[in-house]
Design a protein around this motif. Structure first.
Motif, mmCIF file in Angstrom:
data_model
loop_
_atom_site.group_PDB
_atom_site.id
_atom_site.type_symbol
_atom_site.label_atom_id
_atom_site.label_comp_id
_atom_site.label_asym_id
_atom_site.label_seq_id
_atom_site.Cartn_x
_atom_site.Cartn_y
_atom_site.Cartn_z
ATOM 1 N N CYS B 62 0.819 -1.215 0.000
ATOM 2 C CA CYS B 62 0.000 0.000 0.000
ATOM 3 C C CYS B 62 0.854 1.268 0.000
ATOM 4 O O CYS B 62 0.363 2.348 -0.314
ATOM 5 N N THR B 65 2.716 2.047 -4.322
ATOM 6 C CA THR B 65 2.084 2.484 -5.578
ATOM 7 C C THR B 65 2.286 3.969 -5.807
ATOM 8 O O THR B 65 2.707 4.389 -6.893
ATOM 9 N N GLU B 66 2.041 4.750 -4.774
ATOM 10 C CA GLU B 66 2.091 6.209 -4.930
ATOM 11 C C GLU B 66 3.477 6.742 -5.320
ATOM 12 O O GLU B 66 3.580 7.525 -6.273
ATOM 13 N N SER B 71 0.195 2.162 -11.828
ATOM 14 C CA SER B 71 -1.036 1.521 -11.359
ATOM 15 C C SER B 71 -0.685 0.373 -10.420
ATOM 16 O O SER B 71 0.419 -0.180 -10.477
ATOM 17 N N GLN B 72 -1.661 0.019 -9.577
ATOM 18 C CA GLN B 72 -1.417 -1.060 -8.618
ATOM 19 C C GLN B 72 -1.110 -2.390 -9.312
ATOM 20 O O GLN B 72 -0.181 -3.093 -8.911
ATOM 21 N N SER B 76 2.289 -4.512 -8.809
ATOM 22 C CA SER B 76 2.212 -5.922 -8.400
ATOM 23 C C SER B 76 2.989 -6.813 -9.358
ATOM 24 O O SER B 76 3.655 -7.766 -8.936
ATOM 25 N N TRP B 96 -2.998 -6.594 3.829
ATOM 26 C CA TRP B 96 -1.940 -6.201 2.897
ATOM 27 C C TRP B 96 -0.809 -7.220 2.792
ATOM 28 O O TRP B 96 -0.577 -8.004 3.699
#
Lengths: 124, 124
Positions: B62, B65-66, B71-72, B76, B96
């Motif tokens: 979590c 990503t930022e 994109s998540q 991944s 998570w």
């Protein structure tokens, strides 16, 4: 020639590990990825190892085609990638080109990935 | 999990540098190239550096990503490549997944590239 994202070269006796020390900038990551891509190829890894283990750490291009079982143009392409990444030097002498690994460049590349840089006195 | 072409792990206090010690076999070169390809990507290098420099050398997906502005699913995918290369571990805790770098794997990778392994006593 591409340069590694090292604030200080290991040649200066300074150990640095940008990969695990702090979040890497986009520019540094792109530069480092470019150099890693140059070595992330089986034929180029074998070329590096053949050149490095040759007498004097240098090999004639005429000695590099047969052990790899690749065409001469293909071997030349791989050597060009290694030269452009700064991992190998090329010197034309007479009829042939001679290639030598650049130990400092390999050491810097290895040093960027290595986490064990406790202090400058007992590492590298 | 992929393994590095090291006859002996640096964990055993033994330095080895297959890349410059002797001509590398095709099998070793393919294995090593596979692991190098996993790190030869700007996003994956940044992920490694962000995870490694996080508190405790571990980061929640979590939090990943930022900073990468990806994109998540893309993050991944990159994390999966790193896990499959054995460079990162993944542990699911509650909602998570948490990722941690594997220092020994990075050290082994760095050690394969590094030329300066004079003897086991004063290196690494």
């Amino acid at each position: 020639m591409a340069t590694l994202p090292l604030a200080q070269s290991p040649e200066a006796g300074v150990c640095c590990s940008p990969l695990t020390r702090e979040p890497m900038s986009i520019a540094d990551a792109e530069r480092l990825a470019g150099i890693l891509k140059a070595v992330a190829d089986p034929a180029r890894l074998r070329l590096l190892s053949i050149i490095a283990s040759h007498d004097g750490g240098e090999a004639c291009v005429c000695d590099l085609t047969e052990p790899l079982d690749l065409s001469q143009p293909t071997v030349s392409h791989h050597l060009k990638v290694l030269v452009e990444a700064g991992l190998v030097t090329r010197e034309k002498r007479g009829r042939w080109a001679y290639y030598a690994v650049v130990p400092a460049a390999l050491d810097a590349l290895g040093g960027v990935l290595t986490t064990r840089h406790a202090n400058a006195g007992d590492c590298c």
